[in-house]
Design an enzyme around this catalytic site. Structure first.
Site, PDB file in Angstrom:
ATOM      1  CB  THR A  27      -0.457  10.604  -0.998  1.00 39.92           C
ATOM      2  OG1 THR A  27      -1.258  11.540  -0.281  1.00 39.92           O
ATOM      3  CG2 THR A  27       0.123  11.286  -2.223  1.00 39.92           C
ATOM      4  CG  ASP A 137     -15.190   3.595  -2.687  1.00 41.88           C
ATOM      5  OD1 ASP A 137     -16.053   4.278  -3.280  1.00 41.88           O
ATOM      6  OD2 ASP A 137     -14.146   4.083  -2.213  1.00 41.88           O
TER       7      ASP A 137
HETATM    8 MG    MG Z   1      -9.758   5.457  -4.021  1.00 46.05          MG
END
Ligand code: MG
Ligand code: ADP
Length: 429
Positions: A27, A137
């Protein structure tokens, strides 16, 4: 404690405020340094209990890679710390949010905007490629924007990144199904070229509003990934030929036929060499100096060619410059002060005054002897995967895109605890 419902965690030296976003295992909060500077940063909090062995490795790699690099289009890791509950990555704050939100708030991006972003992404990838680092990614959620007024793109989330030489092959499934290259899913054998596929998906999504494999279910998604069909490009919006060519070459299923890194960086639509950057003005300046010299030597053809090359850098310099006065100065030169050196002419007007920052000011030379100023510069010859918030998570594991993102960790949480090597404050960037 970090986590939904608990509010931001406490961290020495910082006041954590609003939640900026969250991904597969972290987070991220906006925070202020308590020091006098009150510097604004983004703090990525990873709960230790959510880490398994693989995700500890990922986190260590992320820290190790990020702390060693500095690039205008890669998010900067300023420091890292940990306490009994969390690990904290203290990063440069990107006020413009992520590219996914940016695209979807606008539905699609104009080709011109997409091109500028693509150049910035390409420059980050070139920097990584030169260091044998693959991101693995790449997706709009992992690409941040420095601000909304003048957005500069910053590549982030190196959680899956790997040191990979061109001949290295990997077998573990990593990334997000929608952005994952087909060879990763189908053959479990891949190399850094999977990043180029993901770039193609990101560009496709920016221009058409959703990724090419947007699907309503995992089955449909898997079928699209495994199919041999060529990726069709929608006819609308109309795009330049170069842009379509690049999309087709990036979205080539066979990595052997996919565009190479070098050809991608040099592709006319990307044209990294002429990307607006801090060096554009210096390069233009140097070319103009050479042009002046050639012209003085009476070699008008060479001078013209050099002026044209200079213009190719002046225009990006104009885009890059933020200082209004300097911008106006460049604009004036690009628009009005460049003349084609005529036969034996000394009439070109672009004379350089060497100076400090921005490679000096471009200032008009003496009044032409052979006519008025020429105004023209010389011309050289829904809902489903793919919609927001779905299917966008990142995965790592041996299986085909299944429902459990391995990086979320969980049960094997304690495994990596205490194994963390870095010392707080050791990320000397
Ligand atoms: Mg990410
Ligand atoms: P994860 O590894 O869990 O996917 P990310 O590093 O991708 O975590 O961060 C999750 C989200 O948090 C991003 O998609 C972005 O919206 C937000 N975010 C991350 N880093 C920053 C930052 N430096 N500035 C602003 N927002 C950020």
């Amino acid at each position: 404690m970090a986590g939904p419902g608990w509010g931001p965690p406490r961290l020495d030296g910082f006041i954590l405020t609003e939640r900026l976003g969250s991904g597969t295992y972290a987070t991220v909060y906006k925070a202020y340094a308590k020091k006098d500077t009150r510097e604004v940063v983004a703090i990525k909090c990873v709960a230790k209990k959510s880490l398994n062995k693989a995700s500890v490795e990922n986190l260590l790699t992320e820290i190790e890679i990020l702390k060693g690099i500095r690039h205008p289009h890669i998010v900067q890791l300023k420091d890292f710390q940990w306490d009994s509950d969390n690990i904290y990555l203290i990063m440069e704050f990107c006020a413009g949010g992520d590219l996914s939100r940016f695209i979807h708030a606008r539905r699609i991006l104009p080709e011109k905007v997409a091109r500028i972003f693509m150049q910035q992404l390409a420059s980050a990838l070139q920097f990584l490629h030169e260091r044998n680092i693959a991101h693995l990614d790449l997706k709009p959620q992992n690409i941040l924007l420095s601000s909304l007024e003048k957005p500069h793109l910053k590549l982030a989330d190196f959680g899956f990144a790997q040191h990979m030489s061109p001949w290295d092959e990997k077998h573990v499934l990593r990334g997000s199904p929608l952005y994952m290259a087909p060879e990763m899913v189908c053959r479990r054998q891949y190399d850094a070229r999977v990043d180029l596929w993901s770039v193609g998906v990101i560009l496709y999504e920016a221009l058409f509003g959703q990724p090419p494999f947007a699907s309503r279910s995992f089955l449909e998604l898997e079928e699209k990934i495994r199919s041999n069909r060529v990726i069709e490009l929608p006819l609308r919006p109309p795009l330049s030929r170069d842009c379509r060519d690049l999309l087709r070459r990036l979205l080539e299923r066979d990595p052997g036929r996919r565009i190479s890194f070098q050809d991608f960086f040099a592709h006319p639509w990307v044209d990294l060499e002429h990307m607006p950057s801090g060096e554009s003005l210096a390069r233009a300046t140097s070319l103009v100096v050479q042009a002046v010299k050639k012209d003085q030597e009476g070699d008008a053809a060479a001078a013209l060619s050099l002026y044209c090359q200079a213009l190719d850098f002046l225009v990006p310099a104009l885009h890059y410059e933020v200082d209004t006065q300097r911008k106006e100065a460049i604009k004036a030169k690009v628009g009005g002060a460049v003349r084609v050196p005529g036969r034996g002419a000394q009439g070109h007007r672009l004379v350089l005054q060497p100076g400090p920052a921005a490679a000096g000011h471009l200032c008009p030379g003496p009044a032409p002897r052979d006519g008025p100023r020429q105004a023209t510069p010389p011309r050289c010859p829904r809902r489903g995967f793919g919609c927001h918030g779905q299917g966008g998570g990142s995965w790592q594991g041996a299986g085909c895109p299944g429902p459990v993102p391995a990086r979320a960790g969980g049960a094997a949480a304690a495994a990596g605890r205490g194994a963390l090597r870095p010392q707080a404050g050791a990320a000397a960037c």
